[in-house]
Enzyme design. Structure first.
Site, short mmCIF file in Angstrom:
data_model
loop_
_atom_site.label_atom_id
_atom_site.label_comp_id
_atom_site.label_asym_id
_atom_site.label_seq_id
_atom_site.Cartn_x
_atom_site.Cartn_y
_atom_site.Cartn_z
N SER A 17 0.78 -1.30 -0.09
CA SER A 17 0.42 0.62 0.13
C SER A 17 1.07 0.90 -0.12
O SER A 17 1.73 0.85 0.34
CB SER A 17 -0.63 0.15 1.47
OG SER A 17 -1.63 1.41 1.39
N TYR A 63 -1.49 -0.36 10.33
CA TYR A 63 -1.48 -0.88 8.51
C TYR A 63 -0.85 -0.84 7.97
O TYR A 63 0.27 -1.50 7.45
CB TYR A 63 -2.97 -0.34 8.16
CG TYR A 63 -3.11 -0.29 6.52
CD1 TYR A 63 -3.51 -1.40 6.71
CD2 TYR A 63 -2.49 0.11 5.37
CE1 TYR A 63 -3.89 -2.37 4.98
CE2 TYR A 63 -2.62 -0.13 4.59
CZ TYR A 63 -3.71 -0.73 4.09
OH TYR A 63 -3.73 -1.58 2.55
N1 LIG Z 1 -8.97 -0.40 -1.52
C1 LIG Z 1 -7.44 0.29 -1.12
O1 LIG Z 1 -7.80 1.58 -1.21
C2 LIG Z 1 -6.70 -0.02 -1.32
C3 LIG Z 1 -5.07 1.08 -1.29
C4 LIG Z 1 -3.87 0.25 -1.46
C5 LIG Z 1 -4.33 -1.32 -0.70
N2 LIG Z 1 -4.70 -2.05 -0.77
C6 LIG Z 1 -4.32 -3.64 -0.44
O2 LIG Z 1 -5.34 -4.13 -0.96
C7 LIG Z 1 -5.63 -5.78 -1.12
C8 LIG Z 1 -6.90 -5.69 -1.23
O3 LIG Z 1 -7.91 -4.04 -0.87
P1 LIG Z 1 -9.59 -3.86 -1.24
O4 LIG Z 1 -9.48 -2.77 -1.02
O5 LIG Z 1 -10.20 -4.35 -1.81
O6 LIG Z 1 -10.20 -4.70 0.24
P2 LIG Z 1 -10.89 -5.48 0.53
O7 LIG Z 1 -11.90 -5.71 -0.06
O8 LIG Z 1 -11.43 -5.86 2.39
O9 LIG Z 1 -10.60 -6.88 0.60
C9 LIG Z 1 -9.55 -8.14 1.47
C10 LIG Z 1 -10.35 -9.03 0.86
O10 LIG Z 1 -9.13 -10.16 1.60
C11 LIG Z 1 -9.95 -10.64 2.58
N3 LIG Z 1 -9.27 -10.92 3.70
C12 LIG Z 1 -9.20 -10.13 4.62
N4 LIG Z 1 -8.41 -11.25 5.98
C13 LIG Z 1 -8.39 -12.81 5.37
C14 LIG Z 1 -7.43 -13.28 5.74
N5 LIG Z 1 -7.02 -13.94 6.78
N6 LIG Z 1 -6.82 -14.72 4.75
C15 LIG Z 1 -7.97 -14.28 3.44
N7 LIG Z 1 -8.86 -13.35 3.44
C16 LIG Z 1 -8.53 -12.51 3.56
C17 LIG Z 1 -11.33 -9.90 2.91
O11 LIG Z 1 -12.04 -10.92 3.00
P3 LIG Z 1 -13.74 -9.92 4.22
O12 LIG Z 1 -14.35 -9.38 2.96
O13 LIG Z 1 -14.29 -11.08 4.29
O14 LIG Z 1 -13.15 -9.89 5.03
C18 LIG Z 1 -11.19 -9.23 1.69
O15 LIG Z 1 -11.92 -10.19 0.59
C19 LIG Z 1 -5.55 -5.06 0.25
O16 LIG Z 1 -4.37 -5.31 0.47
C20 LIG Z 1 -5.43 -3.79 1.01
O17 LIG Z 1 -4.30 -3.76 2.58
C21 LIG Z 1 -6.00 -1.24 -0.78
#
Ligand SMILES: NC(=O)c1ccc[n+]([C@@H]2O[C@H](COP(=O)([O-])OP(=O)(O)OC[C@H]3O[C@@H](n4cnc5c(N)ncnc54)[C@H](OP(=O)(O)O)[C@@H]3O)[C@@H](O)[C@H]2O)c1
Ligand SMILES: *[C@@H]1O[C@H](CO)[C@@H](O)[C@H](O)[C@H]1NC(C)=O
Ligand SMILES: CC(=O)N[C@H]1CO[C@H](CO)[C@@H](O)[C@@H]1O
Length: 389
Positions: free
Chosen positions: A222, A235
């Protein structure tokens, strides 16, 4: 023309033009699509070089040729390998980026292994319904060693002949964004558990398959993992650990032909900020673990205001995930992928400032960029107090 070619600059220009021609020739030969154009493409730089020298003179011609060479090398680094029957494992495909990525890669013809936290949840159901039969769902809580092992056995059985091309460590949690002093130890531990230890365990488990295919490891870090940002102590630290892990992996795995890339997205609209039920729970946990003095110093309104940041988060974020998806595709398929991709608005500039300017300037920049109105109680001046009322 003769006078130019005789000068050292002229020769340099000829050399660079030739190099440019050779790179284009090699590329055109390798690419399946443009066989017929090979000759045309290799003549183009030669003509261009001659034209440059004739019209601009050796000095400026040299600059123009060098610019062509650099831009062609840049474009070359974006050239993609064919999808073929490449198989990719994605963690955290229930929602958000992982979910969108599973659909996107399935659509492009990849054999997708979509790891989900809940195999019976709505996200998994949706993938089952909308994706091709190439996609397999895997029950995969990345913090559960048994499930990681089970997923490994399933994947290795299925990809026996072709190998696994890529692993995208996408699963992650945000925790509660608040001052690092206020965050409960539990938040730090959970962030490390999922964002760091989980990703490390998945990487270690699947590396034998990647070594066979000389494939790709992609870590979803991130922006907060590359630069310090207020409220993201837990985080950001877990993502920084992941970043450092993958940086070292990139160095160590290159001898096996595995390429490692990190993605540092800025804000994208997904479910990552959580739901109001979760915020209430996290707020309660934070308040319960706070020493009385600290609670007094920050003040009740400051503490209860922390939560208000979360529902506002999606408004700063881009609803269109395609920049992240194409960055991941580049990391998976580019012939020469970059070590770091920064998709999204404002993901690159703060990183540049952090890397190339003095720290005090970076801190000033971030303070201006993320100016918040809330001030802890103990820091409020009488004037500010009266303005608040
Ligand atoms: N969105 C942004 O702006 C952003 C920015 C920078 C980085 N990121 C990174 O991008 C990645 C995806 O994020 P996202 O925004 O798509 O968020 P998200 O919608 O919350 O997706 C994360 C996924 O990981 C799952 N998860 C959580 N704990 C887990 C575990 N122990 N084992 C397996 N799966 C697990 C969640 O499941 P549940 O939904 O069932 O909890 C969810 O499906 C993350 O690593 C995040 O840090 C996102
Ligand atoms: C880990 O996964 C296994 C197999 O799915 C399950 O039986 C076990 O309860 C899980 N352990 C934890 C701590 O969740
Ligand atoms: C910077 C980052 O996000 N973490 C690492 C992830 O992998 C890339 C490539 O190995 C490294 O450059 C990063 O340090």
């Amino acid at each position: 023309m003769d006078a130019l070619a005789g000068s050292p600059l002229g020769w340099l220009c000829v050399g660079i033009t030739a190099l440019f021609g050779v790179t284009i020739l090699c590329r055109a030969k390798r690419s399946l699509a443009g066989k017929a154009n090979v000759l045309a493409w290799s003549l183009l730089p030669v003509l261009l070089g001659l034209l440059c020298m004739a019209t601009l003179g050796a000095g400026r011609g040299l600059v123009a040729c060098a610019a062509c060479l650099i831009s062609s090398m840049y474009l070359g680094s974006r050239e993609l390998l064919p999808v073929g029957d490449k198989a990719v494992l994605i963690t955290g495909s229930d929602t958000g980026i992982g979910h969108a990525l599973a659909k996107y890669l399935d659509n492009l013809g990849f054999v997708v292994f979509a790891g989900v936290l809940n195999k019976d949840g709505p996200g998994a159901e949706e993938l089952r319904r909308t994706c091709s039969r190439r996609l397999s769902l895997l029950q995969l809580d990345i913090t559960n060693a048994t499930q990681v092992q089970e997923a490994y056995l399933k994947v290795s059985k299925k990809v026996q002949n072709t190998g696994l091309w890529g692993v995208v460590n996408n699963a992650g949690i945000l925790g509660f964004p608040a001052d690092g002093e206020l965050l409960p130890m539990n938040t730090y531990r959970q962030c490390m558990e999922v964002n760091f230890f989980g990703a490390v365990e998945v990487s270690k488990t699947f590396l034998p398959l990647l070594r066979k295919s000389r494939g790709r490891l992609v870590n979803m870090s991130s922006m907060a993992g590359g630069i310090p940002l207020p409220r993201y102590a837990a985080y950001g630290a877990s993502k920084a650990a992941l970043s450092m892990f993958s940086g070292v992996m990139r160095q160590e795995l290159s001898k096996w032909g595995i390429k490692v890339a990190a993605i540092h997205p800025s804000g994208f609209r997904t479910g990552i900020q959580g739901t109001s039920d979760l915020w209430d729970k996290q707020e309660k946990e934070l308040l319960e673990n706070l020493p009385v003095d600290t609670r007094q110093a920050y003040g009740e309104d400051y503490l209860l205001g922390l939560k208000s940041y979360l529902p506002r988060m999606p408004t700063y974020c881009d609803a269109n995930l395609s920049p992240v998806l194409s960055a991941i595709l580049q990391a998976l398929l580019a012939k020469r992928p970059r070590g770091l991709y920064t998709p999204g608005k404002g993901a690159y500039m703060p990183l540049c400032i952090f890397c190339y300017f003095p720290l005090w300037f970076y801190d000033f920049f971030i303070r201006k960029m993320l100016s918040t109105d809330s001030v802890p109680r103990a820091l409020r001046t009488p004037e500010a107090e009266s303005k608040n009322l």
